[in-house]
Each structure stands twice: as C-alpha cells, then as structure tokens.
Design a protein around this motif. Structure first.
Motif, PDB file in Angstrom:
ATOM      1  N   LEU A  28      55.887-118.037 -35.678  1.00 10.79           N
ATOM      2  CA  LEU A  28      55.725-116.758 -36.040  1.00 10.79           C
ATOM      3  C   LEU A  28      54.254-116.523 -36.738  1.00 10.79           C
ATOM      4  O   LEU A  28      53.795-115.446 -36.520  1.00 10.79           O
ATOM      5  CB  LEU A  28      56.638-116.502 -37.181  1.00 10.79           C
ATOM      6  N   ILE A  29      53.670-117.635 -37.445  1.00 18.00           N
ATOM      7  CA  ILE A  29      52.385-117.436 -37.855  1.00 18.00           C
ATOM      8  C   ILE A  29      51.440-117.587 -36.924  1.00 18.00           C
ATOM      9  O   ILE A  29      50.469-116.783 -36.812  1.00 18.00           O
ATOM     10  CB  ILE A  29      52.093-118.598 -39.002  1.00 18.00           C
ATOM     11  N   ALA A  30      51.625-118.107 -35.855  1.00 17.31           N
ATOM     12  CA  ALA A  30      50.717-118.197 -34.567  1.00 17.31           C
ATOM     13  C   ALA A  30      50.637-116.628 -34.005  1.00 17.31           C
ATOM     14  O   ALA A  30      49.647-116.356 -33.343  1.00 17.31           O
ATOM     15  CB  ALA A  30      51.177-119.224 -33.786  1.00 17.31           C
ATOM     16  N   ASN A  31      51.590-116.025 -34.225  1.00 16.44           N
ATOM     17  CA  ASN A  31      51.838-114.627 -33.500  1.00 16.44           C
ATOM     18  C   ASN A  31      51.359-113.334 -34.424  1.00 16.44           C
ATOM     19  O   ASN A  31      51.453-112.277 -34.238  1.00 16.44           O
ATOM     20  CB  ASN A  31      53.219-114.289 -33.081  1.00 16.44           C
ATOM     21  N   GLY A  32      50.949-113.894 -35.696  1.00 15.55           N
ATOM     22  CA  GLY A  32      50.196-112.917 -36.507  1.00 15.55           C
ATOM     23  C   GLY A  32      50.987-112.760 -37.969  1.00 15.55           C
ATOM     24  O   GLY A  32      50.331-112.121 -38.758  1.00 15.55           O
ATOM     25  N   ALA A  33      52.229-113.228 -38.157  1.00 15.40           N
ATOM     26  CA  ALA A  33      52.778-113.205 -39.348  1.00 15.40           C
ATOM     27  C   ALA A  33      52.001-114.108 -40.367  1.00 15.40           C
ATOM     28  O   ALA A  33      51.286-114.943 -40.188  1.00 15.40           O
ATOM     29  CB  ALA A  33      54.196-113.706 -39.292  1.00 15.40           C
ATOM     30  N   VAL A  34      52.286-113.618 -41.444  1.00 17.34           N
ATOM     31  CA  VAL A  34      51.622-114.199 -42.830  1.00 17.34           C
ATOM     32  C   VAL A  34      52.490-114.420 -43.938  1.00 17.34           C
ATOM     33  O   VAL A  34      53.468-113.783 -44.037  1.00 17.34           O
ATOM     34  CB  VAL A  34      50.559-113.430 -43.326  1.00 17.34           C
ATOM     35  N   ARG A  35      52.163-115.436 -44.702  1.00 15.87           N
ATOM     36  CA  ARG A  35      52.962-115.826 -46.088  1.00 15.87           C
ATOM     37  C   ARG A  35      54.372-115.953 -45.543  1.00 15.87           C
ATOM     38  O   ARG A  35      55.124-115.353 -46.361  1.00 15.87           O
ATOM     39  CB  ARG A  35      52.773-114.720 -46.908  1.00 15.87           C
ATOM     40  N   LEU A  36      54.755-116.878 -44.918  1.00 19.98           N
ATOM     41  CA  LEU A  36      56.229-117.383 -44.704  1.00 19.98           C
ATOM     42  C   LEU A  36      56.544-118.639 -44.995  1.00 19.98           C
ATOM     43  O   LEU A  36      55.632-119.647 -45.165  1.00 19.98           O
ATOM     44  CB  LEU A  36      56.255-117.233 -43.027  1.00 19.98           C
ATOM     45  N   ALA A  37      57.618-118.951 -45.467  1.00 19.37           N
ATOM     46  CA  ALA A  37      58.321-120.250 -45.997  1.00 19.37           C
ATOM     47  C   ALA A  37      59.512-120.522 -45.107  1.00 19.37           C
ATOM     48  O   ALA A  37      60.316-119.694 -45.248  1.00 19.37           O
ATOM     49  CB  ALA A  37      57.991-120.231 -47.431  1.00 19.37           C
ATOM     50  N   ALA A  38      59.794-121.905 -45.016  1.00 20.78           N
ATOM     51  CA  ALA A  38      60.978-121.992 -44.537  1.00 20.78           C
ATOM     52  C   ALA A  38      61.713-122.632 -45.903  1.00 20.78           C
ATOM     53  O   ALA A  38      61.318-123.174 -46.842  1.00 20.78           O
ATOM     54  CB  ALA A  38      61.290-123.309 -43.651  1.00 20.78           C
ATOM     55  N   TYR A  39      63.210-122.245 -46.109  1.00 18.03           N
ATOM     56  CA  TYR A  39      63.817-122.699 -47.201  1.00 18.03           C
ATOM     57  C   TYR A  39      65.167-122.634 -46.706  1.00 18.03           C
ATOM     58  O   TYR A  39      65.904-122.308 -45.833  1.00 18.03           O
ATOM     59  CB  TYR A  39      63.664-121.514 -48.286  1.00 18.03           C
ATOM     60  N   ARG A  40      65.879-123.404 -47.693  1.00 18.75           N
ATOM     61  CA  ARG A  40      67.395-123.930 -47.391  1.00 18.75           C
ATOM     62  C   ARG A  40      68.421-122.645 -47.893  1.00 18.75           C
ATOM     63  O   ARG A  40      68.106-121.919 -49.034  1.00 18.75           O
ATOM     64  CB  ARG A  40      67.837-125.181 -48.282  1.00 18.75           C
ATOM     65  N   CYS A  41      69.146-122.344 -47.186  1.00 16.96           N
ATOM     66  CA  CYS A  41      70.057-121.246 -47.747  1.00 16.96           C
ATOM     67  C   CYS A  41      71.145-121.470 -48.467  1.00 16.96           C
ATOM     68  O   CYS A  41      71.814-122.535 -48.487  1.00 16.96           O
ATOM     69  CB  CYS A  41      70.906-120.765 -46.299  1.00 16.96           C
ATOM     70  N   ARG A  42      71.274-120.603 -49.458  1.00 19.09           N
ATOM     71  CA  ARG A  42      72.139-120.815 -50.567  1.00 19.09           C
ATOM     72  C   ARG A  42      73.678-120.586 -50.476  1.00 19.09           C
ATOM     73  O   ARG A  42      74.546-120.852 -51.049  1.00 19.09           O
ATOM     74  CB  ARG A  42      71.671-120.230 -52.107  1.00 19.09           C
ATOM     75  N   GLY A  52      61.381-116.986 -44.359  1.00 19.32           N
ATOM     76  CA  GLY A  52      61.382-115.654 -45.235  1.00 19.32           C
ATOM     77  C   GLY A  52      59.859-115.611 -45.545  1.00 19.32           C
ATOM     78  O   GLY A  52      59.096-116.472 -45.832  1.00 19.32           O
ATOM     79  N   HIS A  53      59.592-114.289 -46.094  1.00 22.32           N
ATOM     80  CA  HIS A  53      58.339-114.017 -46.819  1.00 22.32           C
ATOM     81  C   HIS A  53      58.160-114.510 -48.157  1.00 22.32           C
ATOM     82  O   HIS A  53      59.291-114.764 -48.796  1.00 22.32           O
ATOM     83  CB  HIS A  53      58.188-112.638 -46.679  1.00 22.32           C
TER      84      HIS A  53
END
Length: 59
Positions: A28-42, A52-53
């Motif tokens: 997603l970042i390579a396609n232009g998205a910014v400020r993303l993080a991978a996180y564990r779902c609660r 998510g952002h």
C-alpha cells in the motif's frame, strides 16, 4: 494504541500473521499510501492482523 471507533474489524482485510499484514502495508505504501501500521485485532472473534492509519501527530 489505535482506536477503531466502535467499528471493530468490519470492512478491514484480515491477515493471519503479522508478516502478511506488514507485506500488505508495504504494498500500500509503494502505491502511495502514507502513515500505515500493522496491528493485532482486539476483536475476540477475529484475532487476526489488520493494516490501518496511524493517528495524526499532535502539534
């Protein structure tokens, strides 16, 4: 902490592992998205990983 504002994981792509979520984030970042993080779902029914952002920085 990333808050979901009551949306839980509705509408988000679920990943089985942290590595899969990070790979998706990188694409997603390579396609232009910014400020993303991978996180564990609660959500107990999901317990997967999402992308998510990050919150906006405080000034």
């Amino acid at each position: 902490m990333i808050r979901t504002k009551g949306r839980a994981c509705a509408g988000k792509r679920r990943h089985d592992t942290e590595e899969q979520a990070e790979d998706h984030r990188d694409r997603l970042i390579a396609n232009g998205a910014v400020r993303l993080a991978a996180y564990r779902c609660r959500n107990r029914a999901c317990r997967g990983w999402h992308v998510g952002h990050l919150p906006k920085p405080r000034i």
